[in-house]
Design a protein around this motif. Structure first.
Motif, PDB file in Angstrom:
ATOM      1  N   ILE A 226       0.005  10.360   5.423  1.00 15.76           N
ATOM      2  CA  ILE A 226      -0.273   9.379   4.368  1.00 15.76           C
ATOM      3  C   ILE A 226      -0.184  10.004   2.984  1.00 15.76           C
ATOM      4  N   LYS A 227      -0.141  11.328   2.912  1.00 18.33           N
ATOM      5  CA  LYS A 227      -0.069  11.991   1.612  1.00 18.33           C
ATOM      6  C   LYS A 227       1.341  12.035   1.048  1.00 18.33           C
ATOM      7  N   TYR A 228       2.338  11.854   1.916  1.00 19.44           N
ATOM      8  CA  TYR A 228       3.706  11.926   1.387  1.00 19.44           C
ATOM      9  C   TYR A 228       4.615  10.811   1.888  1.00 19.44           C
ATOM     10  N   ARG A 229       4.106   9.937   2.752  1.00 15.59           N
ATOM     11  CA  ARG A 229       4.874   8.766   3.165  1.00 15.59           C
ATOM     12  C   ARG A 229       3.974   7.542   3.114  1.00 15.59           C
ATOM     13  N   PRO A 230       4.461   6.407   2.629  1.00 11.97           N
ATOM     14  CA  PRO A 230       3.619   5.214   2.483  1.00 11.97           C
ATOM     15  C   PRO A 230       3.436   4.432   3.784  1.00 11.97           C
ATOM     16  N   ILE A 231       3.132   5.132   4.870  1.00  6.40           N
ATOM     17  CA  ILE A 231       2.989   4.441   6.155  1.00  6.40           C
ATOM     18  C   ILE A 231       1.696   3.639   6.247  1.00  6.40           C
ATOM     19  N   VAL A 232       0.778   3.826   5.287  1.00  8.12           N
ATOM     20  CA  VAL A 232      -0.446   3.042   5.311  1.00  8.12           C
ATOM     21  C   VAL A 232      -0.138   1.552   5.238  1.00  8.12           C
ATOM     22  N   PHE A 233       1.015   1.190   4.652  1.00  4.24           N
ATOM     23  CA  PHE A 233       1.347  -0.228   4.522  1.00  4.24           C
ATOM     24  C   PHE A 233       1.659  -0.866   5.868  1.00  4.24           C
ATOM     25  N   GLU A 234       1.948  -0.051   6.889  1.00  4.57           N
ATOM     26  CA  GLU A 234       2.125  -0.595   8.235  1.00  4.57           C
ATOM     27  C   GLU A 234       0.822  -1.169   8.776  1.00  4.57           C
ATOM     28  N   LEU A 235      -0.311  -0.755   8.178  1.00  4.46           N
ATOM     29  CA  LEU A 235      -1.624  -1.182   8.646  1.00  4.46           C
ATOM     30  C   LEU A 235      -2.237  -2.265   7.759  1.00  4.46           C
ATOM     31  N   MET A 236      -1.595  -2.576   6.651  1.00  5.96           N
ATOM     32  CA  MET A 236      -2.153  -3.506   5.677  1.00  5.96           C
ATOM     33  C   MET A 236      -1.669  -4.930   5.925  1.00  5.96           C
ATOM     34  N   PRO A 237      -2.456  -5.934   5.506  1.00  4.43           N
ATOM     35  CA  PRO A 237      -1.955  -7.316   5.535  1.00  4.43           C
ATOM     36  C   PRO A 237      -0.820  -7.481   4.544  1.00  4.43           C
ATOM     37  N   ASP A 238      -0.144  -8.605   4.592  1.00  2.00           N
ATOM     38  CA  ASP A 238       0.999  -8.819   3.703  1.00  2.00           C
ATOM     39  C   ASP A 238       0.594  -8.802   2.228  1.00  2.00           C
ATOM     40  N   GLU A 239      -0.610  -9.287   1.931  1.00  2.00           N
ATOM     41  CA  GLU A 239      -1.126  -9.283   0.568  1.00  2.00           C
ATOM     42  C   GLU A 239      -2.494  -8.614   0.557  1.00  2.00           C
ATOM     43  N   PHE A 240      -2.784  -7.857  -0.488  1.00  2.00           N
ATOM     44  CA  PHE A 240      -4.019  -7.083  -0.533  1.00  2.00           C
ATOM     45  C   PHE A 240      -4.354  -6.760  -1.982  1.00  2.00           C
ATOM     46  N   THR A 241      -5.615  -6.413  -2.226  1.00  2.00           N
ATOM     47  CA  THR A 241      -6.025  -5.935  -3.540  1.00  2.00           C
ATOM     48  C   THR A 241      -5.861  -4.416  -3.571  1.00  2.00           C
ATOM     49  N   LEU A 242      -5.853  -3.864  -4.777  1.00  2.00           N
ATOM     50  CA  LEU A 242      -5.749  -2.405  -4.886  1.00  2.00           C
ATOM     51  C   LEU A 242      -6.983  -1.720  -4.318  1.00  2.00           C
ATOM     52  N   LEU A 243      -8.140  -2.377  -4.423  1.00  2.00           N
ATOM     53  CA  LEU A 243      -9.344  -1.792  -3.833  1.00  2.00           C
ATOM     54  C   LEU A 243      -9.246  -1.765  -2.312  1.00  2.00           C
ATOM     55  N   GLN A 244      -8.690  -2.819  -1.715  1.00  2.00           N
ATOM     56  CA  GLN A 244      -8.491  -2.820  -0.270  1.00  2.00           C
ATOM     57  C   GLN A 244      -7.550  -1.702   0.157  1.00  2.00           C
ATOM     58  N   LEU A 245      -6.505  -1.470  -0.640  1.00  2.00           N
ATOM     59  CA  LEU A 245      -5.575  -0.391  -0.333  1.00  2.00           C
ATOM     60  C   LEU A 245      -6.281   0.966  -0.430  1.00  2.00           C
ATOM     61  N   GLN A 246      -7.088   1.156  -1.457  1.00  2.00           N
ATOM     62  CA  GLN A 246      -7.821   2.406  -1.602  1.00  2.00           C
ATOM     63  C   GLN A 246      -8.773   2.623  -0.436  1.00  2.00           C
ATOM     64  N   ARG A 247      -9.500   1.583  -0.054  1.00  2.00           N
ATOM     65  CA  ARG A 247     -10.449   1.709   1.059  1.00  2.00           C
ATOM     66  C   ARG A 247      -9.724   2.020   2.368  1.00  2.00           C
ATOM     67  N   ALA A 248      -8.527   1.498   2.530  1.00  2.00           N
ATOM     68  CA  ALA A 248      -7.757   1.778   3.740  1.00  2.00           C
ATOM     69  C   ALA A 248      -7.382   3.252   3.813  1.00  2.00           C
ATOM     70  N   VAL A 249      -6.908   3.809   2.691  1.00  2.00           N
ATOM     71  CA  VAL A 249      -6.536   5.218   2.673  1.00  2.00           C
ATOM     72  C   VAL A 249      -7.768   6.097   2.874  1.00  2.00           C
ATOM     73  N   GLU A 250      -8.883   5.720   2.266  1.00  2.00           N
ATOM     74  CA  GLU A 250     -10.126   6.479   2.445  1.00  2.00           C
ATOM     75  C   GLU A 250     -10.570   6.463   3.905  1.00  2.00           C
ATOM     76  N   ALA A 251     -10.411   5.313   4.580  1.00  2.00           N
ATOM     77  CA  ALA A 251     -10.812   5.226   5.977  1.00  2.00           C
ATOM     78  C   ALA A 251     -10.018   6.187   6.842  1.00  2.00           C
ATOM     79  N   LEU A 252      -8.724   6.299   6.570  1.00  2.00           N
ATOM     80  CA  LEU A 252      -7.877   7.200   7.350  1.00  2.00           C
ATOM     81  C   LEU A 252      -8.158   8.659   7.013  1.00  2.00           C
ATOM     82  N   ALA A 253      -8.313   8.959   5.725  1.00  2.00           N
ATOM     83  CA  ALA A 253      -8.505  10.348   5.293  1.00  2.00           C
ATOM     84  C   ALA A 253      -9.916  10.845   5.554  1.00  2.00           C
ATOM     85  N   GLY A 254     -10.883   9.918   5.688  1.00  2.00           N
ATOM     86  CA  GLY A 254     -12.257  10.333   5.869  1.00  2.00           C
ATOM     87  C   GLY A 254     -12.856  10.935   4.627  1.00  2.00           C
ATOM     88  N   GLN A 255     -12.256  10.649   3.473  1.00  2.00           N
ATOM     89  CA  GLN A 255     -12.688  11.205   2.195  1.00  2.00           C
ATOM     90  C   GLN A 255     -12.628  10.126   1.124  1.00  2.00           C
TER      91      GLN A 255
END
Length: 313
Positions: A226-255
Motif C-alpha cells: 500500500i506504500k507504493y501501489r494504490p491497491i487500497v482502492f480495491e477495498l473501497m466503495p465506489d465513492e468515499f470521503t478522504l477521511l474514509q480513505l485515510q481510515r482504510a489505510v490506517e486499518a491496514l497499516a496498523g498505524q
C-alpha cells in the motif's frame, strides 16, 4: 495434485487464499471452520492454472467470487502440517482483495478481524499494550536462556529489530518476522504439539497447520504494497470521503496517519477526483465524496512516496 518423487515420499500441492476486505474501518480475512483455517484445497488435474484452481476452491468453499489476486509465497517446509504424515505438502498461497459480502458454505465461512490473530500488530490508538507488558519481558527471558553468548546476542538483536522497546521505532512491515520469532520462542500455541502444548500462549486466535503464518505473510505483503501501489482502492466503495480513505489505510497499516500530509500525498498523486456529491453520514460537517481515477494509475506506482505514518513519540 500429487507429484511422485523418486526415492522420497509423495508431494501434494495445496492452494491457500488470504482473502482481505475492509468493513467499518477494520481489516477482515475470510476464514473457515470457526476461524481456524484459510480457504484452501489441492491443485487438481482439471485446473488449467494454479490461479484457476484457487478460484475454484474458494468459490466452492465460500460461494465468494475472487477479484484481485496475486501470488504470495510458497511454503514447503517439512512437517508444516499435521496432516499427510506420509507425504510432503507444498502450499502455494495467494493474496486476494475484495469487498465483504455474506459468504456461505459447508465449512462455515466467516469474516474475522485480522487483529484477533495478531493483537500486537494494532498500533492505531498508540503502542499495543501487549508488547511492553508481556511480549518483550518473555522474549528477553527466552533470550537469556541461550546457552551460548553468540546465540544470546543474536536473539537480543532480533528482538530489538522486530519489537524495539515496545513504545517507539515500530516497523509495521515486519509482521511475519515477529510471528516467527514468537513461534521460535514458543510463545504462540502453534509452536506446541498435542503431547507438549505451549504452557502460556500469548493472546490471539490460533489457526490450524501453519495458516496463521500464511496470514502473517499476507498482511506483511499488503502493508508493504500500500506504500507504493494504490491497491487500497480495491477495498473501497465506489465513492468515499478522504477521511474514509485515510481510515482504510490506517486499518491496514496498523498505524495512525498524519492527516494533512496524507491529504497532500493523495492530492499530489492525483489518484482521486471529486464526484460533486456530499456525504452527510460523517457524524459532523458534510464531506465531499471522491472516486478513484483508475485511468491515472494503469500500472503506475505511488512514485516511491512513503505513507505519512505517525510514529509513536
Amino acid at each position: 495434485m500429487k507429484l511422485p518423487a523418486a526415492g522420497a515420499n509423495a508431494v501434494m500441492i495445496e492452494l491457500n487464499a488470504v482473502l482481505v476486505a475492509l468493513t467499518a474501518n477494520e481489516p477482515l480475512v475470510l476464514t473457515l471452520e470457526d476461524g481456524s483455517l484459510l480457504p484452501s484445497g489441492p491443485f487438481e488435474g482439471e485446473h488449467p492454472t494454479l490461479q484457476t484452481g484457487l478460484r475454484a476452491w474458494v468459490e466452492q468453499q465460500t460461494h465468494h467470487p475472487l477479484g484481485y489476486v496475486e501470488q504470495l509465497y510458497t511454503f514447503a517446509d517439512r512437517n508444516r502440517t499435521e496432516r499427510h504424515r506420509d507425504e510432503r505438502v507444498v502450499s502455494i498461497s495467494y493474496l486476494g482483495l475484495t469487498r465483504e459480502r455474506l459468504s456461505k458454505g459447508s465449512r462455515d465461512p466467516e469474516w474475522r478481524n485480522w487483529y484477533r490473530y495478531f493483537p500486537w500488530e494494532d498500533w492505531r490508538a498508540g503502542p499495543a499494550p501487549l508488547v511492553p507488558k508481556e511480549i518483550l519481558p518473555r522474549l528477553r527471558k527466552w533470550s537469556d536462556r541461550a546457552a551460548e553468548p553468540a546465540l544470546k546476542r543474536d536473539r537480543r538483536q532480533r528482538i530489538e529489530i522486530n519489537f524495539g522497546n515496545g513504545k517507539t521505532a515500530w516497523n509495521e512491515d515486519l509482521v511475519l518476522q515477529r510471528y516467527e520469532l514468537l513461534y521460535e520462542a514458543a510463545l504462540v500455541s502453534e509452536a506446541g504439539s498435542p503431547r507438549k502444548p505451549v504452557a502460556q500462549p500469548l493472546p490471539g486466535m490460533t489457526m490450524r497447520h501453519d495458516h496463521r503464518r500464511i496470514l502473517a505473510t499476507g498482511i506483511a505483503r499488503l502493508r508493504t504494497k500500500i506504500k507504493y501501489r494504490p491497491i487500497v482502492f480495491e477495498l473501497m466503495p465506489d465513492e468515499f470521503t478522504l477521511l474514509q480513505l485515510q481510515r482504510a489505510v490506517e486499518a491496514l497499516a496498523g498505524q495512525p496517519l498524519h492527516k494533512p500530509n496524507f491529504r497532500r500525498l493523495i492530492d499530489q498523486q492525483g489518484l482521486v477526483e471529486e464526484t460533486g456529491a456530499i456525504s452527510a453520514e460523517t457524524g459532523g460537517r458534510p464531506a465531499k465524496l471522491y472516486r478513484f481515477r483508475r485511468e491515472v494509475v494503469l500500472e503506475r506506482a505511488f512514485g516511491g512516496s512513503k505513507l505519512p505514518l505517525t510514529r509513536p513519540a
